[in-house]
Design an enzyme around this catalytic site. Structure first.
Site, PDB file in Angstrom:
ATOM      1  N   HIS A 144       0.807  -1.235   0.000  1.00  0.00           N
ATOM      2  CA  HIS A 144       0.000   0.000   0.000  1.00  0.00           C
ATOM      3  C   HIS A 144       0.842   1.288   0.000  1.00  0.00           C
ATOM      4  CE1 HIS A 144      -0.010  -0.259   4.694  1.00  0.00           C
ATOM      5  NE2 HIS A 144       1.004   0.470   4.282  1.00  0.00           N
ATOM      6  N   HIS A 149      -2.279   4.566   9.718  1.00  0.00           N
ATOM      7  CA  HIS A 149      -0.917   4.991  10.062  1.00  0.00           C
ATOM      8  C   HIS A 149      -0.968   6.239  10.940  1.00  0.00           C
ATOM      9  CE1 HIS A 149      -0.513   2.557   6.410  1.00  0.00           C
ATOM     10  NE2 HIS A 149       0.748   2.346   6.735  1.00  0.00           N
ATOM     11  N   HIS A 196       9.845  -3.992   4.296  1.00  0.00           N
ATOM     12  CA  HIS A 196      10.288  -2.602   4.281  1.00  0.00           C
ATOM     13  C   HIS A 196      10.515  -2.107   5.710  1.00  0.00           C
ATOM     14  CE1 HIS A 196       5.876  -2.048   4.690  1.00  0.00           C
ATOM     15  NE2 HIS A 196       5.975  -0.729   4.784  1.00  0.00           N
ATOM     16  N   GLU A 220       3.445  -5.429   8.851  1.00  0.00           N
ATOM     17  CA  GLU A 220       2.136  -5.245   8.196  1.00  0.00           C
ATOM     18  C   GLU A 220       1.643  -6.543   7.557  1.00  0.00           C
ATOM     19  OE1 GLU A 220       2.385  -0.486   6.965  1.00  0.00           O
ATOM     20  OE2 GLU A 220       2.785  -1.966   5.423  1.00  0.00           O
TER      21      GLU A 220
END
Ligand code: DHB
Ligand code: FE
Length: 285
Positions: free
Chosen positions: A17, A64, A198, A245
């Site tokens: 995303h 977030h 990431h 995530e």
């Protein structure tokens, strides 16, 4: 599974995303070579979604620190509202349609899942950030309205303690039972978003682990129950701090039938901003 007088889950979709993907689309830069390589992985998916239109998308994502903050951190939050505004994450709201919800199905899922002993937070007002809008943009493109109602399901993967992979996997199964007990023959897709490897901060910022990501997709397809046992520390070590995530993918996978799924599409690409982009479409056989 119940007969077709009840709702059913036809497929699950998994995708990263990255916010810069949304910016590339919104600023008309998706044709640039850097971004073209990312968007090429979604050409099939856009056709597939048009050919296999769901009545409702149950979209598992993470906020977030946009709608929620350190003031209040729900582990699992289900959106039961009629609609959701697109969040301003600091540069103005993305120029994308507002998200139309499905209060009746969402309320039924909340009732059923809570009675199956999973604690959900009920959310009736929530601005949705890139965690939800970028996956929609990737599969729908630039549209005046999203193709169907969306039930946002927010998971805390930002502030520890975050839920285990195992809990996410079991929660997905509870969501399947909830959907299949809804007395209207709705075609529901469950989307799991976020990831892949990431890390956005600290000495390891920029970390990418292709071998881990590839093995994660293999195991998600073929052996999700064992993958669900993987502890947090392995996600963080191997996939970076934001790689956690990926536990959200196990919710969508848990919502699939126990029989092996049909792998309709698989894509992996590095780089996109700081993130390895992974994407899968699995159909129930
Ligand atoms: C990036 C990735 C994310 O998952 C996120 O939430 C923000 C930024 C990135 O790769 O830049
Ligand atoms: Fe993120």
């Amino acid at each position: 599974m119940r007969g077709r007088d009840h709702a059913f889950i036809s497929a699950s979709v998994y995708t990263s995303h990255v916010p810069a993907i949304g910016a590339a689309l919104d600023l008309g830069r998706s044709g640039e070579p850097y971004w073209q390589k990312v968007f090429s992985g979604y050409e099939f998916s856009k056709r597939w979604l048009k050919d296999n239109p769901p009545d409702v998308i149950f979209l598992v994502f993470n906020d977030h620190a946009t709608a929620f903050s350190l003031d209040m951190i729900p582990t699992f939050a289900i959106g039961t509202a009629a609609d959701y505004a697109v969040a301003d994450e600091g540069w103005g709201a993305r120029p994308v349609p507002k998200v139309i919800g499905h209060p009746r199905l969402a309320s039924h899922i909340a009732q059923s899942v809570i009675q199956q002993d999973f604690d959900l937070t009920i959310v009736n007002r929530m601005d949705v950030d890139h965690g939800l809008t970028v996956p929609l943009s990737l599969l729908c493109g630039q549209v005046d309205a999203w193709p169907c109602p969306v039930i946002p399901f927010a998971v805390n993967v930002v502030q520890y303690p975050v839920p285990s992979g195992r809990r996410c996997w079991l929660l997905g199964q509870a969501i399947r039972r909830a959907v299949e007990s809804y007395d209207e023959p709705l075609n529901v897709q469950v989307w799991g978003t976020g990831g892949m490897s990431h890390q956005l901060q600290g000495p390891r910022a920029g970390l990418i682990n292709k071998a881990f990501d590839s093995a994660f997709m293999d195991r998600l397809i073929a052996d999700p129950a064992t993958l669900a046992e993987m502890p947090h520390i392995d996600y963080v070590r191997e996939a970076g701090s934001e790689g956690i995530e990926l536990v959200m993918w196990l919710i969508a996978r848990g919502a699939m039938n126990p029989a092996p799924p049909v792998v309709r599409h698989r894509f992996y690409h590095v780089p996109a901003s700081n993130t390895a982009v992974g994407h899968l479409i699995l159909e129930n056989a």
